[in-house]
Design a protein around this motif. Structure first.
Motif, PDB file in Angstrom:
ATOM      1  N   LYS A  70      16.720  86.099  83.060  1.00  0.00           N
ATOM      2  CA  LYS A  70      16.899  84.659  83.231  1.00  0.00           C
ATOM      3  C   LYS A  70      17.880  84.351  84.363  1.00  0.00           C
ATOM      4  O   LYS A  70      17.769  83.324  85.015  1.00  0.00           O
ATOM      5  CB  LYS A  70      17.399  84.055  81.920  1.00  0.00           C
ATOM      6  N   TYR A  71      18.841  85.242  84.573  1.00  0.00           N
ATOM      7  CA  TYR A  71      19.880  85.024  85.579  1.00  0.00           C
ATOM      8  C   TYR A  71      19.897  86.194  86.559  1.00  0.00           C
ATOM      9  O   TYR A  71      19.598  87.325  86.195  1.00  0.00           O
ATOM     10  CB  TYR A  71      21.257  84.921  84.927  1.00  0.00           C
ATOM     11  N   THR A  80      20.226  91.645  87.185  1.00  0.00           N
ATOM     12  CA  THR A  80      19.747  90.504  86.408  1.00  0.00           C
ATOM     13  C   THR A  80      20.240  90.608  84.979  1.00  0.00           C
ATOM     14  O   THR A  80      20.696  91.667  84.531  1.00  0.00           O
ATOM     15  CB  THR A  80      18.208  90.442  86.409  1.00  0.00           C
ATOM     16  N   SER A  82      19.156  88.819  80.944  1.00  0.00           N
ATOM     17  CA  SER A  82      18.203  88.004  80.193  1.00  0.00           C
ATOM     18  C   SER A  82      18.836  86.785  79.536  1.00  0.00           C
ATOM     19  O   SER A  82      18.137  85.888  79.091  1.00  0.00           O
ATOM     20  CB  SER A  82      17.544  88.854  79.106  1.00  0.00           C
ATOM     21  N   GLY A  83      20.169  86.761  79.463  1.00  0.00           N
ATOM     22  CA  GLY A  83      20.838  85.671  78.770  1.00  0.00           C
ATOM     23  C   GLY A  83      21.106  86.011  77.317  1.00  0.00           C
ATOM     24  O   GLY A  83      21.656  85.208  76.574  1.00  0.00           O
ATOM     25  N   GLN A  87      27.511  89.336  78.068  1.00  0.00           N
ATOM     26  CA  GLN A  87      27.421  88.887  79.452  1.00  0.00           C
ATOM     27  C   GLN A  87      27.875  90.015  80.375  1.00  0.00           C
ATOM     28  O   GLN A  87      28.918  90.614  80.147  1.00  0.00           O
ATOM     29  CB  GLN A  87      28.316  87.671  79.686  1.00  0.00           C
ATOM     30  N   PHE A  91      28.300  88.254  85.870  1.00  0.00           N
ATOM     31  CA  PHE A  91      28.067  86.889  85.390  1.00  0.00           C
ATOM     32  C   PHE A  91      29.398  86.218  85.064  1.00  0.00           C
ATOM     33  O   PHE A  91      29.648  85.076  85.463  1.00  0.00           O
ATOM     34  CB  PHE A  91      27.147  86.929  84.161  1.00  0.00           C
ATOM     35  N   PRO A 101      26.042  78.549  85.335  1.00  0.00           N
ATOM     36  CA  PRO A 101      24.911  79.388  84.924  1.00  0.00           C
ATOM     37  C   PRO A 101      23.583  78.851  85.468  1.00  0.00           C
ATOM     38  O   PRO A 101      22.710  79.646  85.826  1.00  0.00           O
ATOM     39  CB  PRO A 101      24.955  79.335  83.396  1.00  0.00           C
ATOM     40  N   GLU A 102      23.454  77.536  85.545  1.00  0.00           N
ATOM     41  CA  GLU A 102      22.212  76.942  86.049  1.00  0.00           C
ATOM     42  C   GLU A 102      21.933  77.370  87.489  1.00  0.00           C
ATOM     43  O   GLU A 102      20.787  77.547  87.884  1.00  0.00           O
ATOM     44  CB  GLU A 102      22.270  75.411  85.964  1.00  0.00           C
ATOM     45  N   LYS A 103      22.977  77.529  88.294  1.00  0.00           N
ATOM     46  CA  LYS A 103      22.805  77.923  89.700  1.00  0.00           C
ATOM     47  C   LYS A 103      22.349  79.388  89.818  1.00  0.00           C
ATOM     48  O   LYS A 103      21.811  79.781  90.853  1.00  0.00           O
ATOM     49  CB  LYS A 103      24.125  77.765  90.472  1.00  0.00           C
ATOM     50  N   GLU A 105      20.232  80.825  87.605  1.00  0.00           N
ATOM     51  CA  GLU A 105      18.935  81.015  86.960  1.00  0.00           C
ATOM     52  C   GLU A 105      17.888  81.440  87.978  1.00  0.00           C
ATOM     53  O   GLU A 105      17.916  81.017  89.133  1.00  0.00           O
ATOM     54  CB  GLU A 105      18.490  79.738  86.265  1.00  0.00           C
ATOM     55  N   ILE A 106      17.009  82.270  87.512  1.00  0.00           N
ATOM     56  CA  ILE A 106      15.928  82.774  88.365  1.00  0.00           C
ATOM     57  C   ILE A 106      14.800  81.750  88.395  1.00  0.00           C
ATOM     58  O   ILE A 106      14.434  81.172  87.446  1.00  0.00           O
ATOM     59  CB  ILE A 106      15.394  84.139  87.870  1.00  0.00           C
TER      60      ILE A 106
END
Length: 106
Positions: A70-71, A80, A82-83, A87, A91, A101-103, A105-106
């Motif tokens: 996810k990230y 990467t 997965s969320g 963490q 991250f 975290p939104e920035k 995201e993949i």
């Protein structure tokens, strides 16, 4: 039942090897079943079930498929996460430096 394996041909040894492997698998299943029965009997002696003592439901856990990432690490896109779970340090470092975290995201 002593078998002189030095006198067996390669083909006979291969057949023997397969037979031994099959027998070992079956023996393990039998011993596992006997061990489980003995553990259940021991637990019952004290008024418990085996699942009471182990917390197991008795169902076999199936490994789930890996979760898609996810990230991604802004500094190294090959890293990467997965969320789920702990963490990764990259991250934590990115969040501490002001990234959201939104920035990431993949």
């Amino acid at each position: 039942m002593a078998v002189n394996i030095a006198k067996l041909s390669r083909k006979e040894l291969e057949v023997l090897k397969v037979d031994i492997e099959k027998t070992l698998v079956q023996l393990e299943k039998t011993e596992r079943k006997e061990a489980k029965k003995a553990a259940e009997d021991a637990a019952a002696k004290f008024g418990f079930t085996l699942s009471d003592l182990t917390g197991a439901s008795g169902k076999v856990r199936v490994n789930k498929a890996p979760v898609a990432p996810k990230y991604a690490n802004p500094g190294d896109e090959s890293q990467t996460w997965s969320g789920r779970g702990r963490q990764p340090q990259w991250f934590k470092d990115a969040v501490a430096s002001g990234k959201t975290p939104e920035k990431m995201e993949i």
